[in-house]
Scaffold this motif. Structure first.
Motif, PDB file in Angstrom:
ATOM      1  N   LYS A  92      -5.827  32.767 -10.399  1.00 39.07           N
ATOM      2  CA  LYS A  92      -7.056  32.092 -10.804  1.00 39.07           C
ATOM      3  C   LYS A  92      -7.845  32.924 -11.802  1.00 39.07           C
ATOM      4  N   GLU A  93      -7.897  34.249 -11.559  1.00 40.93           N
ATOM      5  CA  GLU A  93      -8.620  35.122 -12.474  1.00 40.93           C
ATOM      6  C   GLU A  93      -7.996  35.106 -13.864  1.00 40.93           C
ATOM      7  N   ASN A  94      -6.667  35.136 -13.916  1.00 42.31           N
ATOM      8  CA  ASN A  94      -5.985  35.164 -15.208  1.00 42.31           C
ATOM      9  C   ASN A  94      -6.146  33.864 -15.985  1.00 42.31           C
ATOM     10  N   LEU A  95      -6.372  32.749 -15.273  1.00 39.15           N
ATOM     11  CA  LEU A  95      -6.522  31.458 -15.944  1.00 39.15           C
ATOM     12  C   LEU A  95      -7.964  31.153 -16.313  1.00 39.15           C
ATOM     13  N   THR A  96      -8.930  31.792 -15.642  1.00 44.86           N
ATOM     14  CA  THR A  96     -10.335  31.447 -15.873  1.00 44.86           C
ATOM     15  C   THR A  96     -11.172  32.569 -16.456  1.00 44.86           C
ATOM     16  N   LEU A  97     -10.650  33.800 -16.523  1.00 47.46           N
ATOM     17  CA  LEU A  97     -11.392  34.930 -17.080  1.00 47.46           C
ATOM     18  C   LEU A  97     -10.609  35.562 -18.207  1.00 47.46           C
ATOM     19  N   ASP A  98     -11.337  36.024 -19.248  1.00 47.03           N
ATOM     20  CA  ASP A  98     -10.629  36.711 -20.321  1.00 47.03           C
ATOM     21  C   ASP A  98     -10.439  38.177 -19.963  1.00 47.03           C
ATOM     22  N   VAL A  99      -9.927  38.969 -20.892  1.00 40.89           N
ATOM     23  CA  VAL A  99      -9.584  40.367 -20.612  1.00 40.89           C
ATOM     24  C   VAL A  99     -10.819  41.198 -20.289  1.00 40.89           C
ATOM     25  N   GLU A 100     -12.003  40.740 -20.732  1.00 33.69           N
ATOM     26  CA  GLU A 100     -13.233  41.458 -20.458  1.00 33.69           C
ATOM     27  C   GLU A 100     -13.975  40.890 -19.250  1.00 33.69           C
ATOM     28  N   GLY A 101     -13.358  39.960 -18.536  1.00 31.65           N
ATOM     29  CA  GLY A 101     -13.963  39.434 -17.327  1.00 31.65           C
ATOM     30  C   GLY A 101     -14.943  38.298 -17.543  1.00 31.65           C
ATOM     31  N   ARG A 102     -15.037  37.787 -18.775  1.00 33.68           N
ATOM     32  CA  ARG A 102     -15.952  36.685 -19.063  1.00 33.68           C
ATOM     33  C   ARG A 102     -15.275  35.342 -18.774  1.00 33.68           C
ATOM     34  N   PRO A 103     -16.050  34.334 -18.346  1.00 35.72           N
ATOM     35  CA  PRO A 103     -15.446  33.015 -18.050  1.00 35.72           C
ATOM     36  C   PRO A 103     -14.715  32.459 -19.267  1.00 35.72           C
ATOM     37  N   TYR A 104     -13.515  31.973 -19.019  1.00 38.94           N
ATOM     38  CA  TYR A 104     -12.705  31.436 -20.102  1.00 38.94           C
ATOM     39  C   TYR A 104     -11.772  30.379 -19.529  1.00 38.94           C
ATOM     40  N   ARG A 105     -11.784  29.207 -20.153  1.00 38.86           N
ATOM     41  CA  ARG A 105     -10.902  28.132 -19.704  1.00 38.86           C
ATOM     42  C   ARG A 105      -9.708  28.060 -20.633  1.00 38.86           C
ATOM     43  N   MET A 106      -8.576  28.320 -20.047  1.00 37.52           N
ATOM     44  CA  MET A 106      -7.353  28.370 -20.860  1.00 37.52           C
ATOM     45  C   MET A 106      -6.861  26.972 -21.237  1.00 37.52           C
ATOM     46  N   LEU A 107      -6.965  26.057 -20.294  1.00 39.35           N
ATOM     47  CA  LEU A 107      -6.452  24.701 -20.518  1.00 39.35           C
ATOM     48  C   LEU A 107      -7.632  23.773 -20.733  1.00 39.35           C
ATOM     49  N   VAL A 108      -8.018  23.573 -21.984  1.00 37.99           N
ATOM     50  CA  VAL A 108      -9.161  22.733 -22.334  1.00 37.99           C
ATOM     51  C   VAL A 108      -8.736  21.722 -23.373  1.00 37.99           C
TER      52      VAL A 108
END
Length: 458
Positions: free
Chosen positions: A70-86
């Motif tokens: 879940k972390e790898n799919l929703t957070l970027d390398v710096e720990g900021r929220p990121y949605r991979m599948l948008v």
């Protein structure tokens, strides 16, 4: 997977080249493009469309693995929220082709629906109810039947005006003109069904309270018989044999807001478009004028339609396309025409070989109903009702021929029934309109997706 899979993935392997299988598969092109040889589409569709609810096996993953995933799919390398599948929309280059595909699908659906509805639709064999209407005038130049939003039918019979309640069959006399030379010649319910506008033979227009049966006010301005009255909110429009079209603001003490004399003979009919604030007026000069409410006071009309060869009493606005007006010509014309009022052009015309006295659109299906009078030649529309398919104007069916003209049509508030009144002094209730058949087969979204011919799976 089962115990004997045809192929298995090595742990940690994602490339097709790492598949271990007794059969060698060829993977041409990019590895992200599916290969039909690895697909069982029939089995996939069966699983997706199976309506039985089956509990899926819980994945044999640890909670730690799920958290990391879940972390790898929703957070970027710096720990900021990121949605991979948008979903971000299709590229501009593909929008045109997508629209063309959508148009192809809609065209196919429309053709299919038209074929299906033509097969299922037919005209009722007979009316569901017949009411006696003594003293109903046999006059083409009158409009004395209206079904209001309060589910009351108003009709003028001789010098009196009655309301009839279809729910409890109650009859009420609203007014009776105490004059040998005067009587109601037109009527219309207000939008809220609290008042009835009544035009008279001796030029008056009166407003009556339907609940108390009291006269609210009289509106003057005409010099002759008032043939048509029509509401547009708080504006009451009337047309008469004096060639005049008058707008009254019924809220104001000095109510007259517009006076027009453009028709060269009497006004036969008035119809406001409920969506675009446009008025159509039909006259005994064989003309139809299209007016915008904002320019009526300056006598500037939008279009002057002159394709009819007899008086135009039958007018009706299309309920699902506010730019379309239907009109019907009198005895020497007999045509039923469809107009695009934004362009002022006739988009379809058929010859019924019979006087067109009234028109009503079906709000639930794309159809229009016409009421006819005298006919000539080999006409099969004379003195009857005819149902037509829109926009092709192919005939679906019709009622049995009557001995007298069908002069008036009005429909119920729910748009399912139509009342017709004729020179035989009767009012008939027809269950001719209705919603689409509830048992018609409908394909699911999944079926449409799997059967999408325009985008084959590669």
């Amino acid at each position: 997977m089962g115990e004997n899979p045809s192929w298995v993935l090595q742990s940690g392997g994602y490339s097709p080249t790492r598949l271990r299988s007794p059969v060698e598969y060829d993977f041409p092109g990019d590895r992200f493009i599916p290969n039909r040889s690895l697909m069982d589409l029939d089995h996939a569709k069966s699983l997706l469309t199976n309506r039985t609810t089956k509990e899926l096996e819980k994945p044999k993953y640890s909670e730690e693995y799920s958290r990391k995933l879940k972390e790898n799919l929703t957070l970027d390398v710096e720990g900021r929220p990121y949605r991979m599948l948008v979903f971000r929309g299709s590229p501009k280059s593909s929008r045109k082709s997508s629209r063309l595909i959508d148009e192809m699908r809609r065209s196919d659906e429309d053709k299919t629906n038209t074929r299906d509805s033509n097969k299922n639709r037919s005209f009722p064999k007979k009316e569901s109810l017949v009411l006696d209407a003594p003293n109903l005038s046999d006059d083409f130049y009158m409009n004395v039947l209206d079904w209001g939003s309060g589910n009351l039918i108003a009709v003028a019979l001789g010098s009196a005006l009655y309301t009839w309640n279809p729910s409890n069959r109650a009859i009420h006399k609203l007014l009776d003109v105490d004059s040998q030379c005067d009587y109601p010649t037109s009527l219309a319910w207000s939008g809220d069904a609290r008042k009835i506008a009544v035009g008279h033979m001796c030029s008056d227009v009166q407003l009556w309270d339907a609940e108390t049966s009291k006269l609210v006010r009289s509106l003057r301005g005409h010099q002759n018989k008032v043939v048509s009255v029509e509401w547009n909110g708080h504006i009451l429009t009337s047309g008469g044999n004096d060639k005049a079209i008058i707008n009254h603001d019924v809220r104001a003490k000095k109510s007259l807001t517009c006076y027009l004399r453009v028709h060269t003979r009497g006004v036969c009919s008035l119809k406001w478009s409920r969506r675009s604030n446009i008025l159509a007026s039909g006259g005994d000069d064989n003309l139809v004028y299209i007016w915008h409410a904002s320019k009526m006071s300056s006598s500037h009309y939008m279009y002057r339609l002159n394709a009819h060869s007899a008086g135009v009493k039958a007018l009706a606005w299309c309920p699902y396309n506010s730019d379309v007006l239907a009109s019907g010509g009198g005895l020497l014309d007999g045509s039923l025409k469809l107009w695009n009022v934004q362009k002022g052009v006739c988009i379809n015309s058929i010859n019924t070989h019979a006087q067109v006295c009234a028109l009503q659109w079906n709000r639930h299906q794309k159809e229009i109903l016409s009421g006819h009078g005298f006919s000539w030649g080999n006409a099969d529309c004379g003195n009857q009702l005819c149902l037509w398919k829109y926009p092709s104007m192919s005939k679906i069916g019709g009622s049995s021929k009557s001995d007298s003209r069908v002069l008036h049509l009005t429909q119920s508030p729910d748009g399912l029934r139509v009342a017709s009144a004729g020179a035989n002094e009767t009012i008939s209730i027809w269950e001719v309109f209705g919603p689409p058949q509830a048992n018609e087969p409908r394909s699911s979204g999944l079926d449409s997706l799997l059967a999408f011919r325009a985008s084959p799976i590669r």
